[in-house]
Design a protein around this motif. Sequence first.
Motif, mmCIF file in Angstrom:
data_model
loop_
_atom_site.group_PDB
_atom_site.id
_atom_site.type_symbol
_atom_site.label_atom_id
_atom_site.label_comp_id
_atom_site.label_asym_id
_atom_site.label_seq_id
_atom_site.Cartn_x
_atom_site.Cartn_y
_atom_site.Cartn_z
ATOM 1 N N ILE A 248 0.856 -1.190 0.000
ATOM 2 C CA ILE A 248 0.000 0.000 0.000
ATOM 3 C C ILE A 248 0.887 1.233 0.000
ATOM 4 C CG2 ILE A 248 -1.699 1.332 1.315
ATOM 5 C CD1 ILE A 248 -2.440 -1.372 2.706
ATOM 6 N N TYR A 249 0.614 2.141 -0.930
ATOM 7 C CA TYR A 249 1.270 3.453 -0.947
ATOM 8 C C TYR A 249 0.193 4.503 -0.711
ATOM 9 C CZ TYR A 249 5.577 1.548 -2.902
ATOM 10 O OH TYR A 249 6.736 0.853 -3.094
ATOM 11 N N ILE A 250 0.447 5.398 0.233
ATOM 12 C CA ILE A 250 -0.473 6.506 0.479
ATOM 13 C C ILE A 250 0.291 7.800 0.290
ATOM 14 C CG2 ILE A 250 -1.917 7.687 2.178
ATOM 15 C CD1 ILE A 250 -2.735 4.987 3.203
ATOM 16 N N ARG A 251 -0.197 8.583 -0.649
ATOM 17 C CA ARG A 251 0.439 9.855 -1.021
ATOM 18 C C ARG A 251 1.931 9.681 -1.298
ATOM 19 N NH1 ARG A 251 -3.582 11.053 2.483
ATOM 20 N NH2 ARG A 251 -5.235 12.336 1.583
ATOM 21 N N GLY A 252 2.249 8.610 -2.018
ATOM 22 C CA GLY A 252 3.611 8.373 -2.461
ATOM 23 C C GLY A 252 4.522 7.675 -1.473
ATOM 24 N N LYS A 253 4.046 7.455 -0.260
ATOM 25 C CA LYS A 253 4.865 6.809 0.775
ATOM 26 C C LYS A 253 4.359 5.398 1.046
ATOM 27 C CE LYS A 253 6.920 10.755 2.297
ATOM 28 N NZ LYS A 253 7.755 11.267 1.291
ATOM 29 N N LYS A 254 5.314 4.478 1.213
ATOM 30 C CA LYS A 254 4.945 3.105 1.531
ATOM 31 C C LYS A 254 4.271 3.086 2.901
ATOM 32 C CE LYS A 254 7.683 -0.259 0.216
ATOM 33 N NZ LYS A 254 8.730 -1.307 0.166
ATOM 34 N N HIS A 255 3.063 2.538 2.939
ATOM 35 C CA HIS A 255 2.269 2.522 4.169
ATOM 36 C C HIS A 255 2.308 1.155 4.852
ATOM 37 C CE1 HIS A 255 -0.941 3.820 6.867
ATOM 38 N NE2 HIS A 255 -1.538 2.672 6.632
ATOM 39 N N GLY A 256 2.438 0.100 4.075
ATOM 40 C CA GLY A 256 2.431 -1.251 4.638
ATOM 41 C C GLY A 256 1.914 -2.239 3.616
ATOM 42 N N PHE A 257 1.360 -3.329 4.107
ATOM 43 C CA PHE A 257 0.880 -4.391 3.233
ATOM 44 C C PHE A 257 -0.621 -4.574 3.354
ATOM 45 C CE2 PHE A 257 5.257 -5.538 4.366
ATOM 46 C CZ PHE A 257 5.806 -5.574 3.100
ATOM 47 N N LEU A 258 -1.232 -4.992 2.257
ATOM 48 C CA LEU A 258 -2.648 -5.331 2.249
ATOM 49 C C LEU A 258 -2.714 -6.847 2.319
ATOM 50 C CD1 LEU A 258 -5.521 -4.160 1.944
ATOM 51 C CD2 LEU A 258 -5.335 -4.677 -0.501
ATOM 52 N N THR A 259 -3.167 -7.376 3.466
ATOM 53 C CA THR A 259 -3.117 -8.830 3.634
ATOM 54 C C THR A 259 -4.024 -9.333 4.750
ATOM 55 O OG1 THR A 259 -1.631 -10.717 3.951
ATOM 56 C CG2 THR A 259 -1.130 -8.730 5.204
ATOM 57 N N LYS A 260 -4.446 -10.568 4.595
ATOM 58 C CA LYS A 260 -5.172 -11.294 5.643
ATOM 59 C C LYS A 260 -4.197 -12.020 6.566
ATOM 60 C CE LYS A 260 -9.717 -11.253 4.616
ATOM 61 N NZ LYS A 260 -10.677 -10.790 5.628
ATOM 62 N N ASN A 261 -2.905 -12.017 6.211
ATOM 63 C CA ASN A 261 -1.889 -12.694 7.015
ATOM 64 C C ASN A 261 -1.627 -11.880 8.282
ATOM 65 O OD1 ASN A 261 0.357 -13.837 8.172
ATOM 66 N ND2 ASN A 261 1.452 -14.121 6.247
ATOM 67 N N LYS A 262 -2.083 -12.388 9.401
ATOM 68 C CA LYS A 262 -1.948 -11.687 10.684
ATOM 69 C C LYS A 262 -0.544 -11.773 11.263
ATOM 70 C CE LYS A 262 -6.719 -12.236 11.869
ATOM 71 N NZ LYS A 262 -7.684 -13.260 11.948
ATOM 72 N N TYR A 263 0.296 -12.631 10.678
ATOM 73 C CA TYR A 263 1.625 -12.868 11.233
ATOM 74 C C TYR A 263 2.739 -12.191 10.446
ATOM 75 C CZ TYR A 263 -1.198 -16.252 13.643
ATOM 76 O OH TYR A 263 -2.188 -16.833 14.389
#
Length: 115
Positions: free
Chosen positions: A78-93
């Motif tokens: 996930i990128y928000i306003r050009g910055k890496k925000h994290g991952f889009l995932t169902k993986n809780k670990y």
Amino acid sequence: MNILQRAEQGQSFLVANDGQFLGKLSLNQYDSESISNSYGSFGSQYSSTSIKNQYSQYGSPYSSLSPFNQYTSTPPTIYIRGKKHGFLTKNKYLSGTSIDPDALNDLMRKNNLVY
């Protein structure tokens, strides 16, 4: 436009681990690149580049590139306003910031990604 250019322009978007652009993070249902456009390449349940297509490599619960695979170690970024925000995932670990795909609309609202 490539991923680096999109980031430099401050866009909000998803990108698969294999480098495939997966659409703009926007609640705009009319933007052709928005994941909210159910007729577009990135929001249609029939498109091969949509996380909403449960039969595509980017939307299947069995694909390592899909946010819906609860065991993947290679989910979309996930990128928000050009910055890496994290991952889009169902993986809780998975280490790092992870957003459940079912909470993606809430994330877009929270970040005012309406256009």
